[in-house]
Design a protein around this motif. Structure first.
Motif, mmCIF file in Angstrom:
data_model
loop_
_atom_site.group_PDB
_atom_site.id
_atom_site.type_symbol
_atom_site.label_atom_id
_atom_site.label_comp_id
_atom_site.label_asym_id
_atom_site.label_seq_id
_atom_site.Cartn_x
_atom_site.Cartn_y
_atom_site.Cartn_z
ATOM 1 N N LYS A 265 -42.587 -1.358 12.959
ATOM 2 C CA LYS A 265 -42.010 -0.738 14.043
ATOM 3 C C LYS A 265 -43.114 -0.179 14.612
ATOM 4 O O LYS A 265 -43.686 0.834 14.229
ATOM 5 N N LEU A 266 -43.406 -0.621 16.046
ATOM 6 C CA LEU A 266 -44.429 -0.019 16.854
ATOM 7 C C LEU A 266 -44.297 1.251 17.641
ATOM 8 O O LEU A 266 -43.130 1.327 17.860
ATOM 9 N N SER A 267 -45.302 2.018 17.579
ATOM 10 C CA SER A 267 -45.158 3.496 18.262
ATOM 11 C C SER A 267 -45.195 3.150 19.914
ATOM 12 O O SER A 267 -45.635 1.865 20.255
ATOM 13 N N THR A 273 -50.708 -0.422 24.102
ATOM 14 C CA THR A 273 -52.234 -0.983 23.613
ATOM 15 C C THR A 273 -52.219 -2.389 23.729
ATOM 16 O O THR A 273 -52.932 -3.389 24.174
ATOM 17 N N ALA A 274 -51.247 -3.171 22.936
ATOM 18 C CA ALA A 274 -51.089 -4.599 22.614
ATOM 19 C C ALA A 274 -50.692 -5.217 23.954
ATOM 20 O O ALA A 274 -51.242 -6.157 24.296
ATOM 21 N N TYR A 348 -42.815 -4.904 16.315
ATOM 22 C CA TYR A 348 -41.715 -4.980 16.963
ATOM 23 C C TYR A 348 -41.293 -3.709 17.608
ATOM 24 O O TYR A 348 -41.716 -2.518 17.032
ATOM 25 N N ILE A 349 -40.394 -3.623 18.526
ATOM 26 C CA ILE A 349 -40.001 -2.477 19.286
ATOM 27 C C ILE A 349 -38.434 -2.615 19.580
ATOM 28 O O ILE A 349 -38.030 -3.825 19.757
ATOM 29 N N SER A 350 -37.735 -1.731 19.486
ATOM 30 C CA SER A 350 -36.271 -1.624 19.716
ATOM 31 C C SER A 350 -35.664 -1.568 21.201
ATOM 32 O O SER A 350 -34.799 -1.990 21.454
ATOM 33 N N SER A 351 -36.728 -0.769 21.759
ATOM 34 C CA SER A 351 -36.142 -0.527 23.195
ATOM 35 C C SER A 351 -37.475 -0.715 24.252
ATOM 36 O O SER A 351 -38.603 -0.597 23.722
ATOM 37 N N ASP A 354 -38.943 4.016 28.593
ATOM 38 C CA ASP A 354 -39.873 5.064 28.432
ATOM 39 C C ASP A 354 -41.173 4.501 28.005
ATOM 40 O O ASP A 354 -41.758 5.089 26.996
ATOM 41 N N LEU A 355 -41.642 3.311 28.281
ATOM 42 C CA LEU A 355 -42.866 2.922 27.925
ATOM 43 C C LEU A 355 -43.782 3.068 28.889
ATOM 44 O O LEU A 355 -45.154 2.772 28.701
#
Length: 461
Positions: A265-267, A273-274, A348-351, A354-355
């Motif tokens: 799970k990515l921060s 960055t990706a 992966y990200i869940s949301s 707020d990115l």
């Protein structure tokens, strides 16, 4: 005798566990790559998997035979039919027509049933304690319920010219062999409805030889080989682009994946960055949620039963990707991806909130608005369904560009015009719209109701 039918709805793919309970041994036919399923079945039924086999070198999924063999110590039994160009390139026990495999009190006779591929074999099972007659045949992609395997994949998907007509004639000979079997023999195929390995597969999981001789179109050409060949090759669906990769990986020695991965799970900073480095974002949320707000350039491939197929169509196997998905859905999605060898999940990200990335929305239009664009010179209407669907019926004036080949056919879309796309009921059009947006097409509208809504209105007129 122990018998369990294992069915993967996402690829419409069947595998089988058949065991001799008296001796506690079992064979697995055509295992999928997440092999923990078979280990659980064997453990729950006090069986030891001693034999693993395949009906042919598969094109639609990545076989788990070698993973399962590494975990169980079972022997691999694979076809050595079809000639030198169609041989597995790793150690195995070779099988030829007429060979027999003994699994406890069960006997599997090998039938060379070429046509779908040159090396294809079927397994004719006799349960010796119960009968001296065969009771089941495991046909792989040879005979389905209501259909037979397509012989054109090697040419269309793998680029091996001149193989489809040869395969069709091999299939004609093979079904004659099949028709000579007792009518009572149960038929257990490798695929069901929804698979791209045929054009009219039935939804019923099994059949009998006698029933197929009555209802399967392929057995209605007893003395007309040319008619059979023409019918078999006509109207086959487009083979997904990933089929060529599966054909290669299933044939050669490759790294094994013996457990289901757990993507990271990515921060927020990892994702940013990706994302700015150009890593592909696959948004697996429902199409209506995606349409309201999504990361610019992300592709909407919904995490339903078609997820792995469309991922196989559009993804480059060498490129990493990130999923937008809830944590609770990640195991299911990961299994679907590993079954076609898409292992390059960066995380992966869940949301998407707020990115610090400005979100975009998709332009979804109603039937009434769609009708207002028909016939206008400054509008290009694009049907992104399959060629067979387009030929069967389409909205007058619509151009055809199949969503699966859209990235290679962007030149067919006129950026100077208002683009309006549709499919059958919206799923494929959403994929197409996201592909176009990722490639810089800004003026795109999606008639998500598609042909389903169009036909429903016009049938009521």
């Amino acid at each position: 005798m122990f018998f369990e039918h294992v069915y993967d709805k996402s690829l419409s793919q069947a595998s089988y566990v058949i065991g001799c309970q008296a001796q506690g041994v079992a064979m697995v036919i055509d295992p999928k790559r997440d092999v923990d399923t078979y280990l659980t079945i064997a453990k729950q039924n006090n069986l030891h998997i001693t034999h693993i086999t395949e009906t042919h070198i598969h094109a639609d999924f990545l076989s788990g035979s070698r993973e399962l063999a590494s975990l169980t110590g079972a022997q691999l039994y694979l076809s050595d039919e079809g000639g030198k160009d169609w041989q597995y390139q790793f150690p195995h026990e070779g099988l030829h027509h007429g060979d027999k495999i003994q699994v406890g009190n069960l006997t599997f006779e090998i039938l060379h049933t070429g046509g779908h591929t040159p090396e294809s074999i079927s397994f004719l099972l006799t349960d010796n304690p119960a009968s001296t007659q065969p009771v089941m045949i495991f046909t792989g992609d040879f005979v389905f319920v209501g259909d037979i395997g397509r012989p054109d994949l090697l040419e269309k998907a793998a680029g091996i010219a001149g193989t489809q007509e040869q395969g069709a004639r091999q299939m004609y000979a093979s079904i004659k062999q099949f028709a000579a079997l007792p009518d009572f023999v149960q038929v257990w195929p490798g695929h069901g409805a929804g698979s791209a390995c045929g054009k009219s597969l039935g939804a019923v999981p099994s059949s009998t030889v006698g029933y197929e001789k009555i209802r399967n179109w392929a057995f209605q050409y007893p003395k007309d080989e040319e008619g059979f060949v023409d019918n078999l090759l006509e109207g086959q669906p487009e083979p997904p682009t990933y089929f060529a990769m599966m054909k290669h990986l299933n044939k050669v020695d490759r790294p094994l994946l013996i457990e289901v991965p757990k993507p990271k799970k990515l921060s927020k900073s990892d994702l940013q960055t990706a994302y700015h480095d150009g890593v592909t974002i696959i948004d697996t949320r429902h199409k209506t949620t995606f349409a309201k707000a999504h990361l610019p350039g992300s592709l909407n491939i919904q995490g339903n039963n078609s997820f792995s197929t469309w991922m196989g169509w559009v993804m480059n196997y060498e490129s990493p990707f990130i999923l937008v998905a809830s944590e609770e859905h990640m195991e299911d999605l990961t299994r679907k991806l590993m079954r076609i060898g898409l292992d390059n999940i960066l995380g992966y990200i869940s949301s998407i909130d707020d990115l610090n990335i400005t979100l975009e929305s998709a332009d979804i239009i109603t039937l009434q608005e769609f009708e207002s664009y028909i016939g206008k010179e400054n509008v290009q209407i694009v049907d992104v369904r399959s060629e067979n669907e387009y030929r069967a019926n389409h909205i007058e004036g619509a151009d055809h560009v199949f969503v699966g080949t859209l990235p290679e056919n962007l030149h067919k879309i006129d950026q100077k015009k208002q683009i309006v796309i549709y499919c059958q009921s919206g799923d494929r059009a959403t994929i197409a719209q996201s592909i176009l947006a990722k490639n810089g097409f800004e003026n795109v509208k999606n008639f998500s109701g598609g042909m389903k809504a169009w036909l429903a209105k016009n049938e009521n007129l």
